[in-house]
Design a protein around this motif. Structure first.
Motif, PDB file in Angstrom:
ATOM      1  N   PHE A 170      52.443  21.489  30.922  1.00 49.72           N
ATOM      2  CA  PHE A 170      51.744  22.679  30.426  1.00 49.72           C
ATOM      3  C   PHE A 170      52.559  23.908  30.802  1.00 49.72           C
ATOM      4  CE2 PHE A 170      50.066  21.550  34.576  1.00 49.72           C
ATOM      5  CZ  PHE A 170      50.136  22.737  35.290  1.00 49.72           C
ATOM      6  N   THR A 171      52.206  25.039  30.201  1.00 47.79           N
ATOM      7  CA  THR A 171      52.888  26.304  30.458  1.00 47.79           C
ATOM      8  C   THR A 171      51.973  27.225  31.253  1.00 47.79           C
ATOM      9  OG1 THR A 171      54.208  26.106  28.445  1.00 47.79           O
ATOM     10  CG2 THR A 171      54.014  28.295  29.401  1.00 47.79           C
ATOM     11  N   GLN A 172      52.545  27.921  32.218  1.00 47.01           N
ATOM     12  CA  GLN A 172      51.787  28.819  33.085  1.00 47.01           C
ATOM     13  C   GLN A 172      52.190  30.265  32.822  1.00 47.01           C
ATOM     14  OE1 GLN A 172      49.360  28.035  35.507  1.00 47.01           O
ATOM     15  NE2 GLN A 172      50.381  26.918  37.134  1.00 47.01           N
ATOM     16  N   ASP A 173      51.188  31.148  32.694  1.00 44.75           N
ATOM     17  CA  ASP A 173      51.459  32.572  32.814  1.00 44.75           C
ATOM     18  C   ASP A 173      50.898  33.034  34.165  1.00 44.75           C
ATOM     19  OD1 ASP A 173      48.776  32.377  32.241  1.00 44.75           O
ATOM     20  OD2 ASP A 173      48.769  33.923  30.706  1.00 44.75           O
ATOM     21  N   TRP A 174      50.726  34.328  34.350  1.00 43.12           N
ATOM     22  CA  TRP A 174      50.412  34.864  35.669  1.00 43.12           C
ATOM     23  C   TRP A 174      49.122  35.684  35.649  1.00 43.12           C
ATOM     24  CZ3 TRP A 174      53.753  34.075  39.917  1.00 43.12           C
ATOM     25  CH2 TRP A 174      54.941  33.395  39.603  1.00 43.12           C
ATOM     26  N   VAL A 175      48.406  35.651  36.747  1.00 42.99           N
ATOM     27  CA  VAL A 175      47.178  36.424  36.916  1.00 42.99           C
ATOM     28  C   VAL A 175      47.165  37.033  38.316  1.00 42.99           C
ATOM     29  CG1 VAL A 175      45.835  35.013  35.298  1.00 42.99           C
ATOM     30  CG2 VAL A 175      45.892  34.418  37.745  1.00 42.99           C
ATOM     31  N   CYS A 176      46.207  37.916  38.540  1.00 42.57           N
ATOM     32  CA  CYS A 176      46.013  38.515  39.859  1.00 42.57           C
ATOM     33  C   CYS A 176      44.627  38.152  40.377  1.00 42.57           C
ATOM     34  CB  CYS A 176      46.161  40.032  39.805  1.00 42.57           C
ATOM     35  SG  CYS A 176      47.811  40.583  39.312  1.00 42.57           S
ATOM     36  N   LEU A 177      44.499  38.061  41.685  1.00 44.71           N
ATOM     37  CA  LEU A 177      43.230  37.761  42.338  1.00 44.71           C
ATOM     38  C   LEU A 177      42.900  38.845  43.344  1.00 44.71           C
ATOM     39  CD1 LEU A 177      43.504  33.949  43.224  1.00 44.71           C
ATOM     40  CD2 LEU A 177      41.987  34.967  41.516  1.00 44.71           C
ATOM     41  N   THR A 178      41.614  39.227  43.381  1.00 46.28           N
ATOM     42  CA  THR A 178      41.091  40.102  44.420  1.00 46.28           C
ATOM     43  C   THR A 178      39.757  39.521  44.880  1.00 46.28           C
ATOM     44  OG1 THR A 178      39.801  41.504  42.910  1.00 46.28           O
ATOM     45  CG2 THR A 178      42.105  42.127  43.292  1.00 46.28           C
ATOM     46  N   CYS A 179      39.207  40.056  45.961  1.00 42.34           N
ATOM     47  CA  CYS A 179      37.851  39.664  46.327  1.00 42.34           C
ATOM     48  C   CYS A 179      36.885  40.161  45.256  1.00 42.34           C
ATOM     49  CB  CYS A 179      37.480  40.205  47.706  1.00 42.34           C
ATOM     50  SG  CYS A 179      37.387  41.990  47.816  1.00 42.34           S
ATOM     51  N   ALA A 180      35.762  39.478  45.122  1.00 46.87           N
ATOM     52  CA  ALA A 180      34.808  39.797  44.051  1.00 46.87           C
ATOM     53  C   ALA A 180      34.208  41.183  44.200  1.00 46.87           C
ATOM     54  CB  ALA A 180      33.706  38.743  44.018  1.00 46.87           C
ATOM     55  N   ASP A 181      34.086  41.672  45.431  1.00 47.47           N
ATOM     56  CA  ASP A 181      33.478  42.993  45.657  1.00 47.47           C
ATOM     57  C   ASP A 181      34.502  43.976  46.194  1.00 47.47           C
ATOM     58  OD1 ASP A 181      33.832  41.737  48.062  1.00 47.47           O
ATOM     59  OD2 ASP A 181      31.840  42.194  48.858  1.00 47.47           O
ATOM     60  N   HIS A 182      35.688  43.989  45.611  1.00 50.15           N
ATOM     61  CA  HIS A 182      36.746  44.898  46.040  1.00 50.15           C
ATOM     62  C   HIS A 182      36.235  46.342  45.957  1.00 50.15           C
ATOM     63  CE1 HIS A 182      40.614  46.978  46.214  1.00 50.15           C
ATOM     64  NE2 HIS A 182      41.175  45.850  46.602  1.00 50.15           N
ATOM     65  N   PRO A 183      36.458  47.143  46.987  1.00 50.87           N
ATOM     66  CA  PRO A 183      35.867  48.493  47.003  1.00 50.87           C
ATOM     67  C   PRO A 183      36.408  49.454  45.957  1.00 50.87           C
ATOM     68  CG  PRO A 183      37.387  48.173  48.850  1.00 50.87           C
ATOM     69  CD  PRO A 183      37.197  46.831  48.213  1.00 50.87           C
ATOM     70  N   ARG A 184      37.604  49.186  45.405  1.00 45.91           N
ATOM     71  CA  ARG A 184      38.185  50.133  44.443  1.00 45.91           C
ATOM     72  C   ARG A 184      38.507  49.513  43.088  1.00 45.91           C
ATOM     73  NH1 ARG A 184      39.913  50.791  49.355  1.00 45.91           N
ATOM     74  NH2 ARG A 184      41.663  49.346  49.089  1.00 45.91           N
ATOM     75  N   ILE A 185      38.572  48.198  43.025  1.00 51.17           N
ATOM     76  CA  ILE A 185      38.909  47.527  41.762  1.00 51.17           C
ATOM     77  C   ILE A 185      37.682  46.788  41.264  1.00 51.17           C
ATOM     78  CG2 ILE A 185      40.389  45.812  40.658  1.00 51.17           C
ATOM     79  CD1 ILE A 185      42.449  46.360  42.859  1.00 51.17           C
ATOM     80  N   ARG A 186      37.260  47.110  40.069  1.00 51.33           N
ATOM     81  CA  ARG A 186      36.068  46.470  39.511  1.00 51.33           C
ATOM     82  C   ARG A 186      36.455  45.475  38.428  1.00 51.33           C
ATOM     83  NH1 ARG A 186      32.829  47.080  43.649  1.00 51.33           N
ATOM     84  NH2 ARG A 186      32.610  49.260  44.275  1.00 51.33           N
ATOM     85  N   ALA A 187      36.025  45.718  37.218  1.00 54.13           N
ATOM     86  CA  ALA A 187      36.228  44.736  36.152  1.00 54.13           C
ATOM     87  C   ALA A 187      37.681  44.656  35.704  1.00 54.13           C
ATOM     88  CB  ALA A 187      35.339  45.067  34.959  1.00 54.13           C
ATOM     89  N   ARG A 188      38.406  45.781  35.806  1.00 53.82           N
ATOM     90  CA  ARG A 188      39.767  45.816  35.260  1.00 53.82           C
ATOM     91  C   ARG A 188      40.750  46.277  36.322  1.00 53.82           C
ATOM     92  NH1 ARG A 188      42.911  49.832  33.030  1.00 53.82           N
ATOM     93  NH2 ARG A 188      44.510  49.151  31.541  1.00 53.82           N
ATOM     94  N   LEU A 189      41.839  45.518  36.437  1.00 51.43           N
ATOM     95  CA  LEU A 189      42.928  45.882  37.337  1.00 51.43           C
ATOM     96  C   LEU A 189      43.984  46.635  36.526  1.00 51.43           C
ATOM     97  CD1 LEU A 189      44.504  45.617  40.069  1.00 51.43           C
ATOM     98  CD2 LEU A 189      45.442  43.480  39.152  1.00 51.43           C
ATOM     99  N   SER A 190      44.162  47.913  36.831  1.00 49.93           N
ATOM    100  CA  SER A 190      45.141  48.716  36.107  1.00 49.93           C
ATOM    101  C   SER A 190      46.495  48.653  36.804  1.00 49.93           C
ATOM    102  CB  SER A 190      44.678  50.175  36.029  1.00 49.93           C
ATOM    103  OG  SER A 190      44.715  50.761  37.327  1.00 49.93           O
ATOM    104  N   LEU A 191      47.526  49.116  36.101  1.00 51.05           N
ATOM    105  CA  LEU A 191      48.860  49.167  36.700  1.00 51.05           C
ATOM    106  C   LEU A 191      48.875  50.137  37.879  1.00 51.05           C
ATOM    107  CD1 LEU A 191      51.776  48.210  36.641  1.00 51.05           C
ATOM    108  CD2 LEU A 191      52.268  49.993  34.944  1.00 51.05           C
ATOM    109  N   ALA A 192      48.115  51.227  37.747  1.00 53.87           N
ATOM    110  CA  ALA A 192      48.026  52.181  38.868  1.00 53.87           C
ATOM    111  C   ALA A 192      47.374  51.523  40.083  1.00 53.87           C
ATOM    112  CB  ALA A 192      47.236  53.411  38.431  1.00 53.87           C
ATOM    113  N   ASP A 193      46.332  50.711  39.846  1.00 48.96           N
ATOM    114  CA  ASP A 193      45.711  49.967  40.952  1.00 48.96           C
ATOM    115  C   ASP A 193      46.722  49.051  41.616  1.00 48.96           C
ATOM    116  OD1 ASP A 193      43.187  51.082  40.413  1.00 48.96           O
ATOM    117  OD2 ASP A 193      42.663  49.461  39.029  1.00 48.96           O
ATOM    118  N   TYR A 194      47.489  48.369  40.783  1.00 44.79           N
ATOM    119  CA  TYR A 194      48.454  47.395  41.282  1.00 44.79           C
ATOM    120  C   TYR A 194      49.503  48.082  42.166  1.00 44.79           C
ATOM    121  CZ  TYR A 194      51.365  43.169  41.184  1.00 44.79           C
ATOM    122  OH  TYR A 194      52.080  42.047  41.539  1.00 44.79           O
TER     123      TYR A 194
END
Length: 313
Positions: A170-194
């Motif tokens: 199979f082929t793999q792409d990439w994702v990011c993981l955070t805790c479910a209740d991250h204090p600053r990152i909610r539904a969407r991880l932006s490049l600025a957040d990253y």
């Protein structure tokens, strides 16, 4: 009924014993691979020593080590075995319900997370008397695959060149993981957040270089708060803090499904890669090896026929 031989063995069985003992360095391991008892292996070895007039394998602190005579004979023995396999016609079928074979699959610790549980589950259901070892992917891997100490290798392993077959699972792409209740990152991880947040860096795995290349190309300098040699403890670290980790998708999805973690699309492009199964040409027609390869393809595969690596690859 005892499997102890009562008369001299055919030379082909003794050649096979020689090859397995040389590769395994252990009477116990050889008995497991051949599906015989240790006393039987000892009797066969005694016949082999008598015929060749040499101890062949001597017990040491590092296991059964070959004598100079055995070292001189091993290439001849393996050439003879390969020739016998080619002229023996149709190979016997591997019956997983009757076998107690000990398989070894070399894999990364990421595969321990997302592949190993399914492989083990399949083995327990279809080949209950067989056992499995998860081996390392390191500089000895080509030799272990050639000798049969390892049956398969799973992952991105470009250094396996001529003499090996490969088949994409199979082929793999990439994702990011955070805790479910991250204090600053909610539904969407932006490049600025990253760019702003702290990161966990996994320094093992052949895919690591793809991530580092993508970061340089995107001119992203991460604040690495924690380096880990593998994925052990990663979930606990993420759940307890506010860090980000960038991982292959299947690993990320597996960890997110089992822990209080949130999966995010990666906010910049990283080259995908193919996860493949690799095996040595010597074992391409081995019934047990073929069965194991088919099991992995059934579990994970979406691939055409396997391809043999040539010296130009």
């Amino acid at each position: 009924m005892s499997d102890t031989p009562l008369e001299p063995l055919p030379e082909t069985k003794l050649l096979r014993l020689f090859d397995v003992l040389y590769a395994q360095g252990s009477v116990t391991a050889a008995a497991q691979q051949l599906g015989l008892s240790q006393p039987t292996i000892s009797i066969w070895l005694a016949q082999l020593r008598e015929q060749l007039g040499d101890p062949l394998f001597v017990r040491t602190s590092k296991g059964m080590q070959p004598t100079p005579r055995a070292e001189a004979l091993i290439s001849i023995v393996r050439t003879a075995l390969d020739a016998l396999r080619q002229i023996s016609g149709v190979a016997p079928e591997f019956d997983p319900t009757q076998s107690d074979r000990h398989f070894c699959i070399a894999m990364s610790d990421a595969s321990h997370v997302n592949l190993l549980p399914q492989i083990l589950g399949h083995l327990r259901q279809t080949a209950a008397s067989c056992s499995l070892k998860a081996g390392l992917i390191d500089s000895t891997l080509p030799e272990r695959l050639q000798s049969g100490v390892a049956d398969l290798a799973l992952g991105l392993i470009p250094e396996l060149g001529a003499g090996f077959y490969q088949q994409t699972l199979f082929t793999q792409d990439w994702v990011c993981l955070t805790c479910a209740d991250h204090p600053r990152i909610r539904a969407r991880l932006s490049l600025a957040d990253y760019r702003r947040e702290g990161h966990v860096q996994i320094v093992s795995g052949t895919g690591h270089s793809l991530l580092e290349h993508a970061l340089r190309r995107a001119r992203i300098r991460r604040t690495v708060v924690l380096e880990l040699p593998g994925f052990l403890g990663l979930s606990a670290v993420l759940e307890a803090g506010d860090l980000i980790v960038t991982v292959p998708r299947q690993t990320g999805e597996t960890l997110a499904s089992r822990n209080a973690l949130r999966l995010h699309p990666c906010p910049f492009p990283i080259a995908p890669f193919s996860v493949k199964q690799h095996w040595h040409t010597r074992f391409h027609h081995d019934p047990g090896n073929r069965w194991l390869r088919q099991a992995c393809m059934t579990l994970f595969g979406h691939s055409p026929a396997p391809r043999r690596r040539s010296s130009s690859v």
